[in-house]
Scaffold this active site. Structure first.
Site, short mmCIF file in Angstrom:
data_model
loop_
_atom_site.label_atom_id
_atom_site.label_comp_id
_atom_site.label_asym_id
_atom_site.label_seq_id
_atom_site.Cartn_x
_atom_site.Cartn_y
_atom_site.Cartn_z
N ARG A 70 -20.55 14.83 -61.20
CA ARG A 70 -21.94 14.86 -60.75
C ARG A 70 -22.16 15.90 -59.66
O ARG A 70 -23.25 16.03 -59.16
CB ARG A 70 -22.25 13.51 -60.15
CG ARG A 70 -23.31 12.74 -60.92
CD ARG A 70 -23.44 11.49 -60.19
NE ARG A 70 -24.54 10.67 -60.44
CZ ARG A 70 -24.56 9.68 -61.30
NH1 ARG A 70 -23.57 9.50 -62.11
NH2 ARG A 70 -25.59 8.89 -61.35
N ARG A 114 -36.08 -0.97 -67.12
CA ARG A 114 -34.70 -1.35 -67.49
C ARG A 114 -34.40 -2.78 -67.04
O ARG A 114 -34.74 -3.19 -65.94
CB ARG A 114 -33.70 -0.41 -66.84
CG ARG A 114 -32.26 -0.90 -67.06
CD ARG A 114 -31.21 0.15 -66.80
NE ARG A 114 -31.33 0.80 -65.53
CZ ARG A 114 -30.70 1.91 -65.21
NH1 ARG A 114 -29.93 2.50 -66.10
NH2 ARG A 114 -30.85 2.44 -64.03
N ARG A 127 -31.81 -3.70 -61.96
CA ARG A 127 -30.72 -3.13 -61.16
C ARG A 127 -31.19 -2.83 -59.74
O ARG A 127 -32.32 -2.41 -59.54
CB ARG A 127 -30.23 -1.83 -61.83
CG ARG A 127 -28.73 -1.74 -61.90
CD ARG A 127 -28.28 -0.64 -62.80
NE ARG A 127 -28.32 0.65 -62.14
CZ ARG A 127 -27.91 1.78 -62.69
NH1 ARG A 127 -27.44 1.76 -63.92
NH2 ARG A 127 -27.97 2.91 -62.04
N ARG A 136 -32.34 9.28 -56.03
CA ARG A 136 -31.44 9.60 -57.16
C ARG A 136 -31.91 10.86 -57.89
O ARG A 136 -31.11 11.70 -58.29
CB ARG A 136 -31.39 8.42 -58.13
CG ARG A 136 -30.55 7.26 -57.59
CD ARG A 136 -30.89 5.95 -58.25
NE ARG A 136 -30.53 5.88 -59.64
CZ ARG A 136 -31.04 5.01 -60.50
NH1 ARG A 136 -31.97 4.14 -60.10
NH2 ARG A 136 -30.65 4.99 -61.74
#
Ligand code: AP5
Length: 222
Positions: free
Chosen positions: A89, A128, A161, A172
């Site tokens: 990453r 999600r 989450r 993010r």
């Protein structure tokens, strides 16, 4: 042996596609996000260190992640290949991976980038839901369970989450732009990068991904 990397912004569908690709290619999925979440759930020293960083949306330090991957790639199931999901990453992570693979005389077959416009990310992440037990991933619109908030596979409850909050999603996305997007040029220069759009249904993305990966794997083994 097939050695593949999956990269893409948060919510592009890396985990969703990885589950299908590992079945097709018969290789283990190695998700640093899943490994870290397991450490958090187990309350290990690593988990305690990673938990506040992950909750904020920032990246866990490179040395921790590289240590995790080094250990994981030495496990016997990686002898037939691997699908790295969410690693590397950062450029230092990619450089460390290169050294680890050189030591094991393994060459990468392809780096698949799932491309998605930043505007679409929030909708994917906000919808999600993840099974609290078996960790199967759903989406409230695109991948609904048969019964609302109940896992089809194991019957446990579904959860949101902890890092799918608006503030953590913003951090993010920024981390992706600043630290992960440079990997596209890094792997492009090494002629390993293949890119597909992450828009459309999961099945459509899978068709696109396997078409480019199959071509790539065929050309490397020819
Ligand atoms: P990680 O778990 O890797 O999170 P991420 O990269 O932000 O990616 P996500 O898991 O959020 O999304 P995804 O692309 O897998 O999408 P998904 O398939 O779930 O990392 C979490 C944290 O751990 C990081 O923030 C960092 O702190 C730390 N970390 C991890 N690795 C690290 C590293 N290498 N270095 C440093 N720190 C690290 O899909 C999302 C949703 O969309 C789901 O609901 C799904 O059902 C739905 N969906 C999927 N595909 C489609 C589609 N085609 N159409 C409609 N909906 C879809």
């Amino acid at each position: 042996m097939k050695s593949l990397i999956l990269i893409g912004p948060p919510g592009a569908g890396k985990g969703t596609q990885a589950k299908k690709l590992l079945e097709k290619y018969g290789i283990p999925q190695i998700s640093t996000g899943d490994m870290l979440r397991a450490a958090v759930s187990a309350g290990t020293a690593l988990g305690k260190q990673a938990q506040p960083i992950m909750a904020s949306g920032a990246l866990v330090p490179d040395d921790i992640i590289i240590g995790l991957i080094d250990e994981r790639l030495r496990e016997p199931d990686c002898a037939k290949g691997f699908l790295l999901d969410g690693f590397p990453r950062t450029v230092p992570q990619a450089e460390a991976l290169e050294t680890l693979l050189a030591e094991q005389q393994v060459t990468l077959d392809a780096v698949l980038s799932l491309d998605m416009h930043i505007d679409r990310i929030v909708a994917r992440l906000a919808g999600r839901r993840t099974c609290g037990d078996c960790k199967t991933v759903y989406h409230v619109e695109a991948m609904r369970p048969r019964v609302d908030d109940v896992c089809d596979r194991c019957g446990s409850g579904l959860e949101t989450r902890g890092d799918d909050t608006p503030e953590a999603i913003r951090v993010r996305m920024q981390a992706y732009q600043d630290r992960t997007a440079p990997l596209l040029a890094y792997y492009g220069q090494k002629r390993l990068l293949v890119r597909v759009s992450a828009e459309g249904t999961p099945a459509e993305v899978y068709e696109r991904a396997t078409a480019v990966l199959d071509r790539r794997i065929r050309s490397r083994s020819a």
